[in-house]
Scaffold this motif. Structure first.
Motif, PDB file in Angstrom:
ATOM      1  N   PHE A 283       0.981  -1.298  -0.134  1.00 48.43           N
ATOM      2  CA  PHE A 283       0.297  -0.359   0.050  1.00 48.43           C
ATOM      3  C   PHE A 283       0.788   1.240  -0.001  1.00 48.43           C
ATOM      4  CE2 PHE A 283      -2.584  -3.008   1.017  1.00 48.43           C
ATOM      5  CZ  PHE A 283      -4.333  -2.557   0.651  1.00 48.43           C
ATOM      6  N   LEU A 323       0.457   4.178   4.345  1.00 44.08           N
ATOM      7  CA  LEU A 323      -0.549   3.266   5.123  1.00 44.08           C
ATOM      8  C   LEU A 323      -0.387   4.869   6.289  1.00 44.08           C
ATOM      9  CD1 LEU A 323      -0.834  -0.033   5.192  1.00 44.08           C
ATOM     10  CD2 LEU A 323      -2.548   1.677   4.695  1.00 44.08           C
ATOM     11  N   VAL A 327      -4.952  -1.670   7.558  1.00 44.94           N
ATOM     12  CA  VAL A 327      -6.276  -1.518   6.700  1.00 44.94           C
ATOM     13  C   VAL A 327      -7.495  -2.312   7.264  1.00 44.94           C
ATOM     14  CG1 VAL A 327      -7.316  -2.388   4.352  1.00 44.94           C
ATOM     15  CG2 VAL A 327      -5.003  -1.638   4.470  1.00 44.94           C
ATOM     16  N   VAL A 340      -9.633   2.119   3.703  1.00 40.72           N
ATOM     17  CA  VAL A 340      -7.826   2.247   3.702  1.00 40.72           C
ATOM     18  C   VAL A 340      -7.365   3.723   4.322  1.00 40.72           C
ATOM     19  CG1 VAL A 340      -5.337   2.247   1.920  1.00 40.72           C
ATOM     20  CG2 VAL A 340      -7.416   1.059   1.920  1.00 40.72           C
ATOM     21  N   SER A 342      -4.985   6.625   4.339  1.00 34.92           N
ATOM     22  CA  SER A 342      -3.202   6.818   4.867  1.00 34.92           C
ATOM     23  C   SER A 342      -2.503   8.399   4.369  1.00 34.92           C
ATOM     24  CB  SER A 342      -3.782   6.868   2.960  1.00 34.92           C
ATOM     25  OG  SER A 342      -3.927   5.897   2.007  1.00 34.92           O
ATOM     26  N   TRP A 364     -11.703   0.733  -0.607  1.00 36.14           N
ATOM     27  CA  TRP A 364     -11.405  -0.136  -1.456  1.00 36.14           C
ATOM     28  C   TRP A 364     -12.781  -1.472  -1.507  1.00 36.14           C
ATOM     29  CZ3 TRP A 364      -5.223  -0.983  -2.961  1.00 36.14           C
ATOM     30  CH2 TRP A 364      -5.035   0.459  -2.416  1.00 36.14           C
ATOM     31  N   CYS A 414      -1.816   2.653  -7.910  1.00 38.86           N
ATOM     32  CA  CYS A 414      -1.643   1.740  -6.891  1.00 38.86           C
ATOM     33  C   CYS A 414      -2.199   0.519  -6.711  1.00 38.86           C
ATOM     34  CB  CYS A 414      -2.111   2.632  -5.999  1.00 38.86           C
ATOM     35  SG  CYS A 414      -0.998   4.703  -4.976  1.00 38.86           S
ATOM     36  N   VAL A 418      -1.757  -3.730  -5.373  1.00 42.80           N
ATOM     37  CA  VAL A 418      -1.460  -4.193  -4.535  1.00 42.80           C
ATOM     38  C   VAL A 418      -2.542  -5.613  -5.348  1.00 42.80           C
ATOM     39  CG1 VAL A 418      -3.656  -4.646  -2.353  1.00 42.80           C
ATOM     40  CG2 VAL A 418      -2.143  -2.579  -3.284  1.00 42.80           C
TER      41      VAL A 418
END
Length: 478
Positions: A283, A323, A327, A340, A342, A364, A414, A418
């Protein structure tokens, strides 16, 4: 008055502690299974097919007879035919699991009147098993009782000879030989079934990110709906350290109504949260103009006017996304997603001066699948829910355009990284004997704080076993 208040507090604390103990006794672990009787039945059939139990049973039957006259007046008695058994399973609450194994055995020889003789015995072997947790917190299946009952006995001899000969056959063979021959075979079937789950209790790699192992946190509970297994999950980092399992989500105290013929699996949101710690580094995302061409002072100034002070519009900017918190998974009827949280620094290139900083919370959305009998997660979309500016004197900020811009950046630059990490590092699932996750898991049901799967156990193909048994018995005749 003070004494009464003290007594009240003691009573309250006792009640709280008692309630917690009751809850822990009822529910533990992050991975629950309700094993359908068909799963156990097909597991028994698979154990019979994959092992050499029927061959050993034939040899034992032949050895048990030796040269002795098991039926008076009959010589050279041999096993002529053995049919694949028919297995059924019933759950007996507070007793255990009952398996009924119906088998058919044909023996032949020469009768005292000179002609060939065959006797076909069909019997029902009823066994009671205890499914429990052993000292290693692994599944153990013990044979507690074994009983063999006659269903039918047929012979090609004249009916006038049946009563005496059949009576002697039953007395000397069924009551003496069959239990001693069949029950050890049943015990071996049970132990093969137990061994079929052994991989579940071993530490298994999650790609190159770490490892996972499952352990029973309490003895399985037998109900009419199935064998209830509650598993605790231990997830290890690459360096071997254990990840502390979150205690945020609560597994449902009761499973939804059973779907006939299916084994049900519940996976807690806490399980998912712990897994994501293995992917925390994925992340971390650095985005520059090469990845997103619009990442310039000119574009950002439309949303953050203060960023353009003494900076040319064409100047490239790098976004450092890290992060801020672990999560967190949310599972429920309305969908499944990760929250998430950040921190973001917008940095002028190439000098590395921080132009603007903020925190963002994104959703997400996640899809689940099973691949190679392992759990696979895939991010399907991203949306920005909140932005909190952390820069001093930021001036005016156009929040909604910035939210949309950041979700586009994350989706483009991004999210693919992931998803690749999740795809390359699939999560092993506990073995379910003859059941397979991949063949039967077409959809996942989202419950509050838990993910549910229905696992179907395919019937076992006995054709190869029939062929093998035919070869074994034909050799015995030569």
């Amino acid at each position: 008055m003070r004494l009464n208040m003290g007594a009240a507090w003691v009573g309250f604390l006792f009640l709280l502690a008692y309630s917690w103990v009751i809850f822990c006794e009822e529910n533990c672990g992050t991975f629950h299974m309700r094993c359908d009787s068909k799963t156990i039945q097909n597991g028994a059939n698979k154990a019979i097919v994959d092992s050499n139990i029927m061959g050993e049973l034939y040899e034992n039957a032949s050895k048990a007879q030796g040269n002795a006259k098991m039926v008076k007046g009959i010589k050279g008695l041999k096993v002529k035919d053995m049919r694949p058994p028919n297995v059924t399973v019933d759950y007996l609450p507070d007793e255990g699991t009952r398996m009924c194994i119906i088998s058919q055995l044909t023996v032949g020889g020469k009768s005292f009147i000179g002609g060939p003789m065959e006797i076909t015995v069909k019997n029902n072997m009823s066994i009671l098993c205890e499914i429990k947790k052993n000292t290693k917190k692994e599944l153990e299946i013990d044979l507690k009782k074994c009983r063999v009952d006659l269903i039918s006995c047929k012979t090609n001899l004249p009916s006038s000879m049946l009563p005496k000969i059949v009576a002697k056959f039953l007395n000397s063979t069924l009551t003496k030989v069959m239990p001693g021959m069949m029950c050890p075979a049943a015990e071996k079937v049970v132990k093969v079934m137990e061994k079929m789950t052994s991989s579940s209790w071993q530490k298994q790699p999650i790609g190159d990110r770490g490892a996972i192992e499952y352990k029973l946190c309490k003895d399985p509970k037998i109900t009419q709906d199935g064998a209830m297994l509650q598993l605790e999950t231990v997830i290890h980092k690459k360096n071997g350290d254990k990840i502390e399992m979150p205690q945020r989500a609560k597994m449902p105290k009761e499973m939804p109504p059973k779907k006939e013929g299916f084994t049900d699996v519940l996976i807690s949101a806490d399980y998912m949260d712990a897994l994501m710690e293995l992917f925390a580094d994925d992340f971390r995302c650095d985005v520059n103009k090469a990845k997103v061409s619009s990442l310039t002072i000119g574009k950002l100034a439309k949303m953050i006017p203060s960023i353009s002070k003494s900076q040319p519009a064409s100047k490239a900017v790098k976004a450092e996304i890290r992060l801020k918190e672990p999560v967190k998974h949310s599972l429920g009827p309305n969908g499944s997603y990760m929250t998430v949280h950040s921190s973001v620094n917008l940095i002028a290139e190439p000098k590395g001066k921080i132009l603007f900083s903020f925190e963002m919370v994104q959703r997400w959305d996640v899809d689940y699948a099973v691949e190679d009998e392992k759990l696979k997660l895939k991010i399907k979309s991203v949306s920005t829910k909140e932005i909190k500016v952390t820069s001093k004197s930021p001036g005016k900020v156009e929040m909604e355009p910035l939210k949309k811009y950041m979700q586009d950046i994350v989706k483009t630059a991004c999210m693919p990284a992931v998803n690749k990490a999740l795809s390359d590092n699939l999560v092993p699932l506990p073995n379910l004997m003859a059941a397979t996750y991949e063949e039967s898991t077409k959809e996942f049901k989202k419950l509050p704080d838990a993910l549910m799967m229905h696992i179907h156990s395919e019937p076992v193909d006995f054709s190869n076993l029939v062929k093998k048994m035919g070869e074994i018995t034909s050799k015995g005749e030569h």
